[in-house]
Write a protein that holds these residues in place. Structure first.
Motif, PDB file in Angstrom:
ATOM      1  N   PHE A 134       0.794  -1.231   0.000  1.00 46.89           N
ATOM      2  CA  PHE A 134       0.000   0.000   0.000  1.00 46.89           C
ATOM      3  C   PHE A 134       0.827   1.282   0.000  1.00 46.89           C
ATOM      4  CE2 PHE A 134      -2.727  -3.310   1.801  1.00 46.89           C
ATOM      5  CZ  PHE A 134      -3.804  -3.214   0.930  1.00 46.89           C
ATOM      6  N   ARG A 135       2.133   1.194  -0.165  1.00 50.19           N
ATOM      7  CA  ARG A 135       2.911   2.426  -0.241  1.00 50.19           C
ATOM      8  C   ARG A 135       2.744   3.050  -1.631  1.00 50.19           C
ATOM      9  NH1 ARG A 135       8.168   2.038  -2.588  1.00 50.19           N
ATOM     10  NH2 ARG A 135       8.713  -0.079  -3.255  1.00 50.19           N
ATOM     11  N   PRO A 136       2.961   4.357  -1.752  1.00 50.26           N
ATOM     12  CA  PRO A 136       2.806   5.024  -3.052  1.00 50.26           C
ATOM     13  C   PRO A 136       3.750   4.426  -4.088  1.00 50.26           C
ATOM     14  CG  PRO A 136       2.924   6.637  -1.285  1.00 50.26           C
ATOM     15  CD  PRO A 136       3.279   5.305  -0.681  1.00 50.26           C
ATOM     16  N   LYS A 137       3.240   4.322  -5.307  1.00 51.95           N
ATOM     17  CA  LYS A 137       4.037   3.782  -6.401  1.00 51.95           C
ATOM     18  C   LYS A 137       5.131   4.770  -6.773  1.00 51.95           C
ATOM     19  CE  LYS A 137       3.619   2.210 -11.199  1.00 51.95           C
ATOM     20  NZ  LYS A 137       4.363   0.961 -10.989  1.00 51.95           N
ATOM     21  N   MET A 138       6.362   4.244  -6.969  1.00 54.06           N
ATOM     22  CA  MET A 138       7.457   5.121  -7.376  1.00 54.06           C
ATOM     23  C   MET A 138       7.919   4.781  -8.792  1.00 54.06           C
ATOM     24  SD  MET A 138      11.233   5.728  -5.688  1.00 54.06           S
ATOM     25  CE  MET A 138      10.771   6.935  -4.476  1.00 54.06           C
ATOM     26  N   GLY A 139       8.365   3.571  -9.028  1.00 54.70           N
ATOM     27  CA  GLY A 139       8.918   3.224 -10.329  1.00 54.70           C
ATOM     28  C   GLY A 139      10.345   3.730 -10.462  1.00 54.70           C
ATOM     29  N   PHE A 140      11.012   3.307 -11.545  1.00 57.47           N
ATOM     30  CA  PHE A 140      12.376   3.761 -11.792  1.00 57.47           C
ATOM     31  C   PHE A 140      12.351   5.250 -12.137  1.00 57.47           C
ATOM     32  CE2 PHE A 140      14.244  -0.561 -13.181  1.00 57.47           C
ATOM     33  CZ  PHE A 140      14.673  -0.793 -11.894  1.00 57.47           C
ATOM     34  N   VAL A 141      13.157   6.029 -11.430  1.00 58.67           N
ATOM     35  CA  VAL A 141      13.239   7.467 -11.671  1.00 58.67           C
ATOM     36  C   VAL A 141      14.691   7.811 -11.956  1.00 58.67           C
ATOM     37  CG1 VAL A 141      12.801   9.751 -10.738  1.00 58.67           C
ATOM     38  CG2 VAL A 141      11.299   7.852 -10.098  1.00 58.67           C
ATOM     39  N   THR A 142      14.912   8.655 -12.943  1.00 58.08           N
ATOM     40  CA  THR A 142      16.255   9.092 -13.284  1.00 58.08           C
ATOM     41  C   THR A 142      16.336  10.596 -13.072  1.00 58.08           C
ATOM     42  OG1 THR A 142      16.393   7.330 -14.932  1.00 58.08           O
ATOM     43  CG2 THR A 142      17.989   9.124 -15.116  1.00 58.08           C
ATOM     44  N   PRO A 143      17.411  11.109 -12.470  1.00 59.51           N
ATOM     45  CA  PRO A 143      17.488  12.534 -12.116  1.00 59.51           C
ATOM     46  C   PRO A 143      17.816  13.436 -13.298  1.00 59.51           C
ATOM     47  CG  PRO A 143      19.469  11.423 -11.410  1.00 59.51           C
ATOM     48  CD  PRO A 143      18.568  10.343 -11.954  1.00 59.51           C
ATOM     49  N   ILE A 144      16.983  13.409 -14.340  1.00 64.85           N
ATOM     50  CA  ILE A 144      17.305  14.185 -15.546  1.00 64.85           C
ATOM     51  C   ILE A 144      17.240  15.683 -15.288  1.00 64.85           C
ATOM     52  CG2 ILE A 144      16.683  12.371 -17.179  1.00 64.85           C
ATOM     53  CD1 ILE A 144      14.034  13.842 -17.620  1.00 64.85           C
ATOM     54  N   ALA A 145      16.338  16.119 -14.398  1.00 63.46           N
ATOM     55  CA  ALA A 145      16.259  17.559 -14.128  1.00 63.46           C
ATOM     56  C   ALA A 145      17.589  18.077 -13.594  1.00 63.46           C
ATOM     57  CB  ALA A 145      15.137  17.849 -13.140  1.00 63.46           C
ATOM     58  N   ALA A 146      18.190  17.303 -12.670  1.00 63.77           N
ATOM     59  CA  ALA A 146      19.484  17.703 -12.111  1.00 63.77           C
ATOM     60  C   ALA A 146      20.582  17.617 -13.166  1.00 63.77           C
ATOM     61  CB  ALA A 146      19.821  16.826 -10.909  1.00 63.77           C
ATOM     62  N   TRP A 147      20.552  16.597 -13.998  1.00 64.97           N
ATOM     63  CA  TRP A 147      21.562  16.473 -15.053  1.00 64.97           C
ATOM     64  C   TRP A 147      21.540  17.678 -15.984  1.00 64.97           C
ATOM     65  CZ3 TRP A 147      20.616  10.775 -16.994  1.00 64.97           C
ATOM     66  CH2 TRP A 147      21.075   9.872 -16.023  1.00 64.97           C
ATOM     67  N   LEU A 148      20.321  18.071 -16.404  1.00 65.77           N
ATOM     68  CA  LEU A 148      20.206  19.143 -17.383  1.00 65.77           C
ATOM     69  C   LEU A 148      20.601  20.494 -16.805  1.00 65.77           C
ATOM     70  CD1 LEU A 148      16.888  18.021 -19.108  1.00 65.77           C
ATOM     71  CD2 LEU A 148      19.182  17.942 -20.089  1.00 65.77           C
ATOM     72  N   ARG A 149      20.566  20.637 -15.474  1.00 63.80           N
ATOM     73  CA  ARG A 149      21.026  21.873 -14.837  1.00 63.80           C
ATOM     74  C   ARG A 149      22.510  21.802 -14.472  1.00 63.80           C
ATOM     75  NH1 ARG A 149      15.961  21.859 -11.434  1.00 63.80           N
ATOM     76  NH2 ARG A 149      14.567  23.377 -12.421  1.00 63.80           N
ATOM     77  N   GLY A 150      23.039  20.560 -14.378  1.00 63.31           N
ATOM     78  CA  GLY A 150      24.407  20.371 -13.920  1.00 63.31           C
ATOM     79  C   GLY A 150      25.337  19.934 -15.030  1.00 63.31           C
ATOM     80  N   PRO A 151      25.699  18.642 -15.069  1.00 63.69           N
ATOM     81  CA  PRO A 151      26.719  18.202 -16.026  1.00 63.69           C
ATOM     82  C   PRO A 151      26.297  18.329 -17.490  1.00 63.69           C
ATOM     83  CG  PRO A 151      25.719  16.335 -14.890  1.00 63.69           C
ATOM     84  CD  PRO A 151      25.276  17.558 -14.170  1.00 63.69           C
ATOM     85  N   LEU A 152      24.982  18.395 -17.755  1.00 66.68           N
ATOM     86  CA  LEU A 152      24.515  18.533 -19.135  1.00 66.68           C
ATOM     87  C   LEU A 152      24.051  19.953 -19.435  1.00 66.68           C
ATOM     88  CD1 LEU A 152      22.498  15.207 -19.611  1.00 66.68           C
ATOM     89  CD2 LEU A 152      24.821  15.721 -20.355  1.00 66.68           C
ATOM     90  N   ALA A 153      24.465  20.923 -18.616  1.00 69.77           N
ATOM     91  CA  ALA A 153      24.002  22.301 -18.800  1.00 69.77           C
ATOM     92  C   ALA A 153      24.392  22.854 -20.168  1.00 69.77           C
ATOM     93  CB  ALA A 153      24.552  23.196 -17.689  1.00 69.77           C
ATOM     94  N   ASP A 154      25.602  22.554 -20.635  1.00 64.79           N
ATOM     95  CA  ASP A 154      26.012  23.035 -21.955  1.00 64.79           C
ATOM     96  C   ASP A 154      25.149  22.429 -23.049  1.00 64.79           C
ATOM     97  OD1 ASP A 154      27.962  24.660 -20.909  1.00 64.79           O
ATOM     98  OD2 ASP A 154      29.608  23.236 -21.255  1.00 64.79           O
ATOM     99  N   ALA A 155      24.851  21.138 -22.906  1.00 68.47           N
ATOM    100  CA  ALA A 155      23.967  20.496 -23.883  1.00 68.47           C
ATOM    101  C   ALA A 155      22.575  21.118 -23.842  1.00 68.47           C
ATOM    102  CB  ALA A 155      23.884  18.995 -23.610  1.00 68.47           C
ATOM    103  N   THR A 156      22.122  21.463 -22.638  1.00 68.63           N
ATOM    104  CA  THR A 156      20.814  22.095 -22.496  1.00 68.63           C
ATOM    105  C   THR A 156      20.777  23.430 -23.245  1.00 68.63           C
ATOM    106  OG1 THR A 156      20.530  21.079 -20.318  1.00 68.63           O
ATOM    107  CG2 THR A 156      19.126  22.965 -20.830  1.00 68.63           C
TER     108      THR A 156
END
Length: 631
Positions: A555-577
């Motif tokens: 009965f716990r809330p469903k999570m599923g596989f999550v990838t931290p893309i928001a952090a990537w796009l602000r951090g190591p992928l900022a130039d690509a963004t």
């Protein structure tokens, strides 16, 4: 689990190019590291890559019938092949192998295309009948296994398990279909109704094609569908018992293998159910594999560890770091078509871990679609109740105006984020669910497109075929139609594509017991109130597993596989963004407005808004187009 490829000529006298089919096989060696074979006669060539799972020493392909009149290349597993073998032997069929491939051949010789409903499993195969001079292409009910096709200028048809195999044929063009770009921007994947390349198709799930020399290639014929039109009777307890039986049958039928077998274990309801059933059916400890993240908010390994300890599994786990973005280009190469489900990275990592210990892994995919586990389904079901209280004309005016005026409040607690709900209530049930499923909604897509792209797209909108699918569904209610859309659209387009490509990339066979068609058909007949009760989805499955799994897992809330893309796009992928749409193929295409993409990037990088999902889609599209247009 394997890979297949082939060429079918309309003219039966045309020499078949076995070397070209061998090149198509060589484009996807990961699908079959244990064997490779090509068979040709005038008019057709068939190729096969083998990952040995059952009858390791025998069942080589392409496989001929006992009398040599039928040839087969087959990707998948037939779980009831032993029962079919006994039935066919009783009618005089003879077998020289101990695997499932030869059973398909004998079933075709006995029943023709009517053999397909008798096959329980996952499959995509090509079967050539030398006497009838026909080619049968078939795909399993839910679309677990893929099959791409393309008709060439001379009428010949080429096919393969992955798009990269078709691209090894010089006759297959690389022109991007702008309607597929619209589809991708809506869903984050290119659905089975289309391919990213013009002239390439996907055989739909539950369909076959029967091709004859001398005739234009025939289109797909549906041989299976799921119906939500009927309702089962019975008490909650009786239905829960019946569901438990189906779950047990589905899992145990998929445990046959002549190689090491295990399971993915996330610690959620579905994978924990599969592991519980496997543990009950096995005398040896089940091998289980879990992936965790080094970000606590995304990590579920504590729950997986609990289930592993409860069922005494041989448990393996690995942690994925936030710096795993370096694997993006590898992911793009796996999928060929643009694919923006960021959980693909975690799925690939757990497949890598599993392949170190087993050759076959059972997953928990399918239960959310079949038994209404997604939170969006509970919301949609309850919104439909509200829609029933007011006529559509009034709803469109009232809720449409409120939805426009209400602020987005993406930062606020969920009860205060009413904008999407108000906008959904202004629409009819099917339109609202299509909107819910979309990653980038119609108005946001239109803001990104140039006038030139809108001209190319014309009147087409990505939501239109999905809405039509739902309205034509054999169903009684909005919940039925939403689940039908999940099973027929989202599941094969996103979930099963993700699992097939990531597992086969490491030569691992993934099996989905919760997609057993008998379980799916049973679930489709369930009363709505045992699928969704209040705000709880997958209610009956949770009742069926009480006592076997802990309540805080159920009965716990469903999570599923999550990838931290928001952090990537602000951090190591900022130039690509910053570079998305400003340089490269997206900029050169003239399809997207660079200033609008730049505004999305600025909003995200500054922290004013989280636009990572759309930016991730655009980044994946850019990288995919670069690979697809390589010469």
């Amino acid at each position: 689990m394997c890979g297949i490829a082939g060429i079918f000529h309309v003219d039966a006298a045309t020499p078949a190019d076995g070397a070209l089919v061998a090149a198509m096989l060589a484009a996807a060696p990961h699908r079959g590291p244990d064997g490779r074979g090509v068979w040709t006669v005038p008019g057709i060539a068939l190729g096969h890559l083998r990952l040995s799972i059952i009858d390791l020493a025998g069942s080589l392909q392409p496989m001929a019938s006992t009398d040599g009149s039928v040839m087969l290349v087959f990707n998948g597993e037939i779980y009831n092949f032993r029962e079919l073998r006994h039935e066919l032997q009783a009618t005089g069929a003879q077998f020289h192998t101990d695997g499932d491939s030869e059973v398909i051949i004998a079933a075709w010789q006995r029943w023709g295309v009517e053999c397909l409903p008798r096959l329980h499993g996952m499959f995509a195969f090509a079967l050539y009948d030398l006497r009838a001079r026909t080619l049968l292409l078939a795909r399993d009910r839910l679309g677990v296994k893929p099959l791409f096709t393309a008709t060439l200028g001379d009428g010949s048809l080429v096919f393969g398990s992955e798009l990269k195999q078709l691209l090894a044929h010089p006759g297959v063009g690389r022109t991007i279909d702008p309607l597929a770009v619209e589809d991708f921007m809506a869903w984050g994947y290119v659905p089975d109704t289309r391919s990213i390349l013009r002239g390439v198709d996907k055989l739909p799930a539950g369909h076959y094609r029967l091709l004859r020399h001398g005739h234009a290639p025939a289109g797909p014929v549906q041989w299976w569908d799921v119906s939500f039109a009927d309702r089962s009777a019975g008490s909650d307890a009786a239905l829960a018992d019946e569901l438990h039986h189906h779950l047990q049958q589905a899992v145990t039928s998929r445990m046959a293998a002549d190689v090491p077998l295990g399971a993915f274990l996330s610690g959620g309801v579905d994978s924990s159910t599969v592991v519980a059933m496997m543990a009950g059916a096995s005398s040896d400890p089940v091998k289980t594999c879990s992936i965790g993240f080094d970000v606590a908010a995304l990590d579920e390994t504590a729950y997986a560890d609990r289930i592993a300890a409860q069922f005494h599994t041989e448990h393996y786990r690995r942690t994925v770091g936030v710096d795993d973005f370096a694997a993006i280009d590898t992911l793009v190469a796996m999928f060929d078509e643009p694919f923006a489900d960021a959980s693909a990275l975690a799925t690939w990592r757990v497949c890598q871990l599993a392949r170190e210990h087993v050759t076959v892994a059972l997953s928990g995919d399918g239960a959310d679609e079949a038994l209404a586990g997604y939170r969006r389904l509970a919301f949609h079901h309850n919104e439909d109740r509200a829609r029933a209280l007011l006529p559509q004309g009034l709803r469109r005016g009232l809720f449409g105006a409120l939805g426009t005026a209400y602020p987005a409040l993406g930062w606020a607690p969920r009860p205060l984020r009413a904008k999407s709900t108000l906008q959904s209530l202004a629409l009819d049930s099917e339109e609202a669910y299509a909107r819910t499923l979309s990653v980038t909604r119609a108005e946001a897509r239109d803001a990104l497109y140039t006038s030139e792209f809108k001209r190319l797209r014309g009147d087409y909108r990505a939501e239109t075929p999905l809405v039509a699918l739902m309205r034509a569904a054999p169903a009684r209610s909005g919940l039925d139609r939403a689940q039908y859309a999940d099973l027929k659209w989202y599941l094969p387009g996103d979930i099963l594509t993700k699992v097939d490509r990531t597992s086969m990339a490491v030569s691992l066979e993934a099996r989905e017991p919760l997609l057993d068609h008998r379980l799916i058909e049973f679930a489709a007949r369930l009363p709505e109130d045992v699928r969704v009760r209040g705000t709880t989805g997958k209610w009956l499955m949770k009742q069926a597993m009480r006592g076997q799994l802990p309540d805080d897992v159920l009965f716990r809330p469903k999570m599923g596989f999550v990838t931290p893309i928001a952090a990537w796009l602000r951090g190591p992928l900022a130039d690509a963004t910053r570079g998305i749409g400003q340089r490269g193929l997206l900029a050169d295409s003239g399809w997207f407005a660079p200033d609008r993409i730049a505004a999305l990037a600025d909003d995200h990088l500054s922290g004013r808004a989280d636009t990572s999902r759309t930016l991730w889609q655009l980044l994946m599209l850019e990288k995919s187009l670069a690979r697809l247009t390589e010469t």
